[in-house]
Design a protein around this motif. Structure first.
Motif, PDB file in Angstrom:
ATOM      1  N   ARG A 137      35.024  70.948  -7.219  1.00 52.95           N
ATOM      2  CA  ARG A 137      36.296  71.677  -7.233  1.00 52.95           C
ATOM      3  C   ARG A 137      37.444  70.802  -7.697  1.00 52.95           C
ATOM      4  O   ARG A 137      38.513  71.292  -8.072  1.00 52.95           O
ATOM      5  N   ASN A 138      37.216  69.507  -7.680  1.00 54.25           N
ATOM      6  CA  ASN A 138      38.246  68.556  -8.088  1.00 54.25           C
ATOM      7  C   ASN A 138      37.541  67.268  -8.497  1.00 54.25           C
ATOM      8  O   ASN A 138      36.596  66.838  -7.835  1.00 54.25           O
ATOM      9  N   LYS A 143      38.673  77.760 -17.216  1.00 55.47           N
ATOM     10  CA  LYS A 143      39.702  78.398 -18.032  1.00 55.47           C
ATOM     11  C   LYS A 143      41.097  77.994 -17.593  1.00 55.47           C
ATOM     12  O   LYS A 143      41.969  77.697 -18.419  1.00 55.47           O
ATOM     13  N   THR A 144      41.348  77.953 -16.300  1.00 49.81           N
ATOM     14  CA  THR A 144      42.692  77.602 -15.820  1.00 49.81           C
ATOM     15  C   THR A 144      43.027  76.146 -16.124  1.00 49.81           C
ATOM     16  O   THR A 144      44.178  75.825 -16.423  1.00 49.81           O
ATOM     17  N   THR A 156      36.964  75.791 -11.609  1.00 51.61           N
ATOM     18  CA  THR A 156      38.278  76.089 -11.026  1.00 51.61           C
ATOM     19  C   THR A 156      38.598  77.574 -11.045  1.00 51.61           C
ATOM     20  O   THR A 156      39.704  77.959 -10.669  1.00 51.61           O
ATOM     21  N   THR A 157      37.651  78.384 -11.475  1.00 53.38           N
ATOM     22  CA  THR A 157      37.939  79.791 -11.723  1.00 53.38           C
ATOM     23  C   THR A 157      37.103  80.747 -10.893  1.00 53.38           C
ATOM     24  O   THR A 157      37.597  81.768 -10.413  1.00 53.38           O
ATOM     25  N   SER A 158      35.812  80.446 -10.699  1.00 52.43           N
ATOM     26  CA  SER A 158      34.906  81.388 -10.045  1.00 52.43           C
ATOM     27  C   SER A 158      35.263  81.585  -8.574  1.00 52.43           C
ATOM     28  O   SER A 158      35.819  80.677  -7.934  1.00 52.43           O
ATOM     29  N   PRO A 159      34.922  82.737  -7.995  1.00 50.60           N
ATOM     30  CA  PRO A 159      35.099  82.940  -6.546  1.00 50.60           C
ATOM     31  C   PRO A 159      34.307  81.891  -5.781  1.00 50.60           C
ATOM     32  O   PRO A 159      33.147  81.619  -6.108  1.00 50.60           O
ATOM     33  N   PRO A 160      34.888  81.292  -4.741  1.00 46.85           N
ATOM     34  CA  PRO A 160      34.226  80.174  -4.046  1.00 46.85           C
ATOM     35  C   PRO A 160      32.816  80.480  -3.566  1.00 46.85           C
ATOM     36  O   PRO A 160      31.934  79.621  -3.656  1.00 46.85           O
ATOM     37  N   LEU A 161      32.572  81.685  -3.073  1.00 45.44           N
ATOM     38  CA  LEU A 161      31.260  81.988  -2.516  1.00 45.44           C
ATOM     39  C   LEU A 161      30.186  82.131  -3.583  1.00 45.44           C
ATOM     40  O   LEU A 161      28.996  82.154  -3.269  1.00 45.44           O
TER      41      LEU A 161
END
Length: 674
Positions: free
Chosen positions: A33-34, A459-460, A20-25
């Motif tokens: 992602r979920n 982390k989030t 949930t934290t890293s840049p998507p690319l």
């Protein structure tokens, strides 16, 4: 219409867990992602979690069997009736009725061709056990489980389950009594929870001569009792100064009163009291340890922060009097043949080999830390450099040495500690603190340790739950570290040498206390937990959350197939599946970050009966397999976008777990996005 004749394919290995934290690319395509109620398999892939079911010693709902009893005349039999054979006296509880058979559970005896004494049906036995397959078989087994589930009750009393522990083949549970005036201890039986008699303690002083053996008769005039445990807390019999307690299950013609005993022991009786756990509201922690050396001397130790610590051997309950006895420890562990207990920010150890002796003369010691202790965990070491990690909320200390004469306290970290009840070991020690999930492992310099944070990707997700931690345990068979929160959510971490990945879980019954132990005398793993409704549950059992449906889904991260800003036509998805039993699920996909300018497809339903048999048939958009445990699921797709997110959904109380190992994605590049 954009056309392309070039076809490409990409294999997506489902692995990595939630991010949930890293840049998507930067996220590999197999991450999610979920997600909810999927766990990552240690061998790769995402699998729907196994359920849990209530427990009290009655037969397990997941083991319930059903049977088909053919009838020629249905009579007036209804679902919910218990039918009895007029000739055989066989019985069965009716859970469903078809056009030709009664579906029964709780079956006794052997049915023959006869009539029923209830409902007047004409039936032909014998019963065909578990005789349905596919959807019907799953539904009948689920109905039978519901009947068995209704027999299982909460632990008597009030409030939360305060502790649950597995010791020598028996599960023990602690809960406030109905009036909220004390804590009771229970064990399961074939008829449900049974209250444990905690016994009686009699204080003595000035004991001399020979020490009485367990089983000896202790007498004072007309009062007598059989000795269950001799607890020497100071002095010796040889010097005539021994003082402590005598533990009895009961006293005949009592009580013992102040004065000399007349037989069984040369000592003075000080007082007698019933053993109780008088203060409610604690939270128990347990540890099994053997201070005697013999196989049969493994004992259970517990502490709850509100009462005296205790020892229990399956029969005899011995409260442990620290120095002074008014101390109420919170955390407990055995280390180097010492019992360690924490009271607020102090760490105490007993005399070596003697969990009853807390005198300095016997080798007991106290160490004051800078803030309250939150947990203990033994660390790898050698005979000369054993180590015990002692966590507090904001600090971590390491204790080296073998006894009070050689203890050496080293401050490992003055910036990181552990949230209470988050300390576990899966090869390395894992804890949760303000930075997330951290590890403590041996470094290249023997006897020292290294620390690392493994939860940056989530982390989030973790940050909002830090104040909700209430329990944790490990699952060795799955190499998992599990941490639970008081809102019912949980994080399941898969740990191996190459990765540490997390998947989020949501349970309708919050895991407040739990234990994960190997079966006594065997190697199978058993997991139990207690919740806010007074129930004890067994995990990794059944296809439901104690009868409630398991809603599970995964949404993979958006995947651009290493061709960023290139428009593609997506043509086919092929999933690799593995499982045993009947299941249904939906698959779907999102395109181009769910951009509303791109058509988003509807979900497609699938049905599979994953069991060893023969290939069956399927119809498009409603796939059906029968008789395989490992199979590809291939489906045509049609969508245009720069990237794709694959989605899987299921929601049921009778579907068996299915592992999705990965997918083959076929597509055609079109043009660069503008």
């Amino acid at each position: 219409m954009i056309q392309s004749t070039q076809h490409k394919s990409e294999i997506i290995a489902f692995s990595g867990g939630l991010d949930t934290t890293s840049p998507p690319l930067s996220i590999p395509p197999g991450f999610v992602r979920n997600a909810q109620n999927y766990e990552e398999d240690i061998n790769g892939g995402y699998v729907t979690i196994t359920g849990y079911e209530r427990f009290d010693g009655h037969p397990a709902p997941s083991n319930a069997a059903y049977g088909l009893l053919t009838y020629t005349v249905a009579g007036t039999v209804a679902v919910g009736d218990t039918v009895t054979g007029a000739t055989s006296s066989a019985t069965g509880y009716v859970i469903a009725i078809t056009a030709s058979a009664f579906i029964l559970t709780k079956i006794t005896g052997i049915w023959v061709t006869e009539t029923t004494t209830v409902g007047g049906a004409s039936v032909t036995g014998p019963v065909v056990l578990n005789g349905a397959s596919g959807l019907l078989g799953a539904q009948y087994k689920n109905l039978a489980a519901d009947v068995y589930r209704a027999d299982i009750a909460a632990v008597p009393g009030s409030g939360n389950i305060l502790g649950v522990w597995y010791y020598k083949g028996i599960v023990y549970a602690f809960r406030n009594n109905a009036g909220g005036t004390a804590v009771d201890m229970y064990k399961p039986t074939a008829s449900g929870w049974s209250l444990i008699n905690l016994g009686i303690e009699v204080y003595f002083s000035a004991a001399s001569g020979a020490e009485p053996a367990e089983g000896a008769s202790i007498v004072q005039g007309g009062v007598s009792a059989t000795l269950k445990r001799l607890v020497i807390e100071s002095g010796t019999f040889a010097a005539g100064t021994a003082a402590g307690r005598l533990i009895f299950a009961s006293v005949t013609a009592g009580p013992f009163i102040a004065g000399a005993f007349t037989a069984g022991i040369a000592a003075t009786c000080v007082s007698q009291a019933a053993i109780t756990i008088p203060n409610i509201g604690g939270r128990f922690e347990f540890h099994n340890a053997n201070f005697g050396g013999a196989v049969d001397q493994l004992r259970m130790y517990g502490a709850d922060g509100a009462n005296r610590a205790f020892e229990f051997d399956g029969t005899t309950f011995v409260p442990i009097n620290m120095n002074p006895p008014t101390l109420h420890p919170t955390h407990v562990v055995e280390h180097q043949q010492h019992l360690f207990l924490s009271v607020f920010s102090s760490v105490f150890n007993s005399a070596i080999g003697d969990p009853y002796n807390w005198t300095a003369l016997g080798g007991s010691a106290e160490k004051q830390l800078s803030d309250p202790v939150t947990g203990f965990m033994q660390q790898p070491g050698s005979e000369t450099t054993p180590a015990l990690a002692v966590y507090s909320r904001n600090h971590t200390a390491i204790l080296y040495g073998t006894s009070a004469a050689t203890w050496q306290w080293v401050m490992f970290s003055d910036q990181a500690g552990a949230i209470p009840y988050s300390v576990q070991k899966v090869g390395q020690t894992f804890v949760m603190d303000d930075r997330g999930i951290t590890t403590l492992s041996t470094s290249q310099n023997f006897g020292n340790f290294a620390e690392a944070t493994i939860s940056k990707r989530v982390k989030t997700w973790l940050s909002t739950r830090r104040v909700k931690v209430c329990d944790s345990h490990t699952v060795k068979d799955k190499q998992q570290y599990r941490i639970f929160f008081n809102d019912g959510s949980a994080a399941y971490w898969v740990i191996d040498n190459k990765k540490a990945s997390m998947m989020p879980i949501l349970l309708p019954n919050p895991v407040l206390v739990s234990c994960s132990q190997e079966t006594y005398g065997g190697g199978d793993e058993l997991i139990y937990f207690g919740s806010s409704n007074g129930m004890v549950y067994q995990m990794e059992k059944g296809t439901s959350f104690d009868g409630a449906a398991i809603e599970a889904y995964i949404d993979l991260v958006f995947n651009n197939s290493r061709s960023f800003q290139v428009l593609k036509r997506y043509r086919r998805l092929t999933f690799e599946m593995f499982g045993y039993g009947y299941t249904e699920f939906f698959t779907a996909y999102d395109l181009n970050y769910l951009d509303i300018e791109y058509a988003q497809p509807d979900a497609v339903s699938h049905t599979a009966n994953l069991a060893p048999a023969n290939w069956d048939s399927f119809t498009w958009d409603n796939f059906v397999w029968d008789g395989v445990d490992l199979t590809p699921l291939s489906m045509a797709i049609d969508g245009i976008g720069g990237n794709i997110s694959i989605k899987i959904r299921s929601n049921s109380d009778y579907f068996t777990p299915v592992r999705f190992s990965g997918a083959l994605l076929q597509f055609s590049p079109l043009r660069a996005l503008r």
